[in-house]
Motif scaffolding. Structure first.
Motif, PDB file in Angstrom:
ATOM      1  N   GLY A 166       0.807  -1.220   0.000  1.00 56.92           N
ATOM      2  CA  GLY A 166       0.000   0.000   0.000  1.00 56.92           C
ATOM      3  C   GLY A 166       0.836   1.263   0.000  1.00 56.92           C
ATOM      4  N   ASP A 168       4.248   0.976  -0.913  1.00 63.27           N
ATOM      5  CA  ASP A 168       5.347   0.650  -1.821  1.00 63.27           C
ATOM      6  C   ASP A 168       6.691   0.904  -1.147  1.00 63.27           C
ATOM      7  OD1 ASP A 168       6.587  -0.238  -4.123  1.00 63.27           O
ATOM      8  OD2 ASP A 168       6.598   1.739  -5.060  1.00 63.27           O
ATOM      9  N   THR A 276      -9.986   2.344   4.238  1.00 65.79           N
ATOM     10  CA  THR A 276      -8.545   2.146   4.132  1.00 65.79           C
ATOM     11  C   THR A 276      -7.813   3.095   5.076  1.00 65.79           C
ATOM     12  OG1 THR A 276      -6.642   2.177   2.633  1.00 65.79           O
ATOM     13  CG2 THR A 276      -8.386   3.770   2.206  1.00 65.79           C
ATOM     14  N   TRP A 281      -3.529   3.106  -2.252  1.00 66.47           N
ATOM     15  CA  TRP A 281      -3.994   1.988  -3.078  1.00 66.47           C
ATOM     16  C   TRP A 281      -5.354   2.307  -3.693  1.00 66.47           C
ATOM     17  CZ3 TRP A 281      -8.401  -0.897  -2.702  1.00 66.47           C
ATOM     18  CH2 TRP A 281      -9.125  -0.831  -1.508  1.00 66.47           C
TER      19      TRP A 281
END
Length: 319
Positions: A166, A168, A276, A281
């Protein structure tokens, strides 16, 4: 523990063949076998007295007795045989067992192979054929599983490098292992993360490196294992609620992502709410959707997506 009507029906259907196959069963033993109290089992038996079967004669009541603490059942020939798995049930069980067989360094693999063979024989050719067409692969590095098991067995802390898709990025964690889990086709280390100061699940295929430290693991007494029976998605008060309106071609989204709500808008369109902690993402999902959907809230997330799209388009102008 709450018992539903479905649980009770399943127990009643299994109780009759269980007793009939043994002629006589002690009340205490039967209660222990079905995981209920003797009082609950007596309630079940009293209910069975009210059941009338159409075989061997029309409206023939089941004859049973539990006097003296011993249960006997007769005149229940039509439901006296043990329950059999349906093709779909047997196929699902075979797929799960074959998934376990793919786990690296699995202990007692021979016993699992024998169990699969017995179930295939008992379930019949149809279930074996259906399940053989499904391939489930468990992605996990064998050396990581070996080190996780070593840490759990010896009660030691681990240091790991973990990739967070999410954000990276790779993160460094010290984790006190609790258990090794296999959920939804993936293997996980569950442990007390000393960075987050909370219980976390770490997918083994996202662990870049793992070192077993010669430091005793110290899992706090209040640390609770994650209940994975209902899936891995866990809403949080810190989550951002993102509302997305989807065109008919984007209706696949709630099939692949856990949604807090799904609302029909007519003409095949739906509105979904996603939760989230990290909106990156969701922003990536919005860009992939294109004209299949649009984020309508919150406004700051929608604005960030517009900015992401403008920067992506600007890259094409420089080519």
């Amino acid at each position: 523990m709450t018992t539903t009507s479905t649980d009770r029906l399943t127990r009643l259907l299994a109780l009759v063949p269980y007793v009939v196959s043994r002629d006589t069963v002690a009340l205490e033993s039967a209660a222990a076998a079905f995981g209920v109290s003797e009082k609950q089992l007596i309630d079940d038996l009293n209910l069975l007295w009210c059941v009338e079967l159409r075989a061997p004669d029309p409206y023939c009541p089941i004859d049973l007795s539990y006097e003296g603490g011993e249960i006997t059942v007769s005149q229940a020939e039509s439901i006296a045989r043990p329950l059999r798995l349906g093709v779909d049930e047997a196929s699902a069980l075979l797929v799960a067992l074959r998934m376990l067989a793919e786990i690296p360094y699995l202990e007692d693999r021979d016993a699992l192979s024998r169990l699969i063979a017995k179930l295939e024989s008992a379930a019949g050719a149809a279930a074996a054929a259906v399940s053989s067409q499904v391939s489930v692969q468990v992605e996990a590095r064998g050396e990581v599983i070996t080190r996780v098991r070593e840490a759990i067995g010896q009660g030691l802390r681990v240091h790991l490098t973990y990739y967070v898709p999410g954000r990276d990025e790779n993160t460094e964690r010290d984790v006190d292992p609790m258990r090794l889990l296999f959920v939804e086709g993936q293997s996980y280390l569950e442990g007390w993360c000393r960075r987050a100061e909370a219980v976390r699940l770490f997918r083994l295929d996202r662990i870049g490196d793992l070192v077993v430290l010669r430091v005793p693991a110290e899992v706090p007494d209040h640390a609770e294992p994650v209940d994975v029976d209902g899936g891995l998605f866990r809403p949080s008060a810190e989550d951002v609620r993102v509302t997305v309106e989807l065109a008919p071609s984007g209706r696949w989204v709630p099939d692949y992502y856990p949604c807090e709500s799904v609302e029909e808008l007519g003409e095949g369109r739906v509105r979904v709410v996603l939760r989230t902690r990290d909106t990156r993402w969701v922003r990536g999902l919005a860009l992939r959707l294109g004209d299949q959907g649009r984020v309508v809230g919150p406004p700051d997330v929608a604005a960030m997506i517009r900015g992401d799209a403008e920067r992506a388009l600007a890259l094409y102008d420089t080519v």
